[in-house]
Design a protein around this motif. Structure first.
Motif, PDB file in Angstrom:
ATOM      1  N   ASP A   6       0.826  -1.209   0.000  1.00  0.00           N
ATOM      2  CA  ASP A   6       0.000   0.000   0.000  1.00  0.00           C
ATOM      3  C   ASP A   6       0.856   1.253   0.000  1.00  0.00           C
ATOM      4  O   ASP A   6       0.556   2.224  -0.698  1.00  0.00           O
ATOM      5  N   GLU A   8       3.795   1.622  -1.232  1.00  0.00           N
ATOM      6  CA  GLU A   8       4.371   1.782  -2.557  1.00  0.00           C
ATOM      7  C   GLU A   8       3.329   2.266  -3.557  1.00  0.00           C
ATOM      8  O   GLU A   8       3.584   3.138  -4.379  1.00  0.00           O
ATOM      9  N   ARG A   9       2.130   1.732  -3.452  1.00  0.00           N
ATOM     10  CA  ARG A   9       1.055   2.076  -4.387  1.00  0.00           C
ATOM     11  C   ARG A   9       0.597   3.520  -4.236  1.00  0.00           C
ATOM     12  O   ARG A   9       0.317   4.196  -5.208  1.00  0.00           O
ATOM     13  N   TYR A  10       0.491   3.994  -3.010  1.00  0.00           N
ATOM     14  CA  TYR A  10      -0.023   5.332  -2.748  1.00  0.00           C
ATOM     15  C   TYR A  10       1.078   6.334  -2.398  1.00  0.00           C
ATOM     16  O   TYR A  10       0.779   7.436  -1.945  1.00  0.00           O
TER      17      TYR A  10
END
Length: 82
Positions: A6, A8-10
């Protein structure tokens, strides 16, 4: 709870300001923006930068006159908001 995936994604790394749009976010918003009007001069402002300026003011709560110089002029950003 945040996981490593999460984060890394956001993540907002690599952006000029944390309020700037990522390419994926811009890809979702760009189709919703109306094209320029027919006739007259072509639009000379980058709408992504205008939206980044608006998001900067909303996130930081700063006054319009404190909008950073590397964003479009405050009158342009405010005009698009209205």
């Amino acid at each position: 709870m945040w996981t490593a995936a999460d984060r890394e994604r956001y993540g907002r790394e690599g952006l000029r300001y944390p309020s700037d749009l990522t390419d994926a976010e811009w890809a979702l918003i760009a189709p919703l923006i109306r094209p320029g009007k027919r006739g007259g001069r072509r639009r000379s402002v980058n709408l992504r930068e205008v939206l980044n300026g608006l998001l900067y003011v909303l996130e930081t709560g700063c006054q319009w006159r404190h909008l950073p110089r590397d964003l479009p002029p405050r009158s342009t950003v405010h005009g698009y908001l209205q």
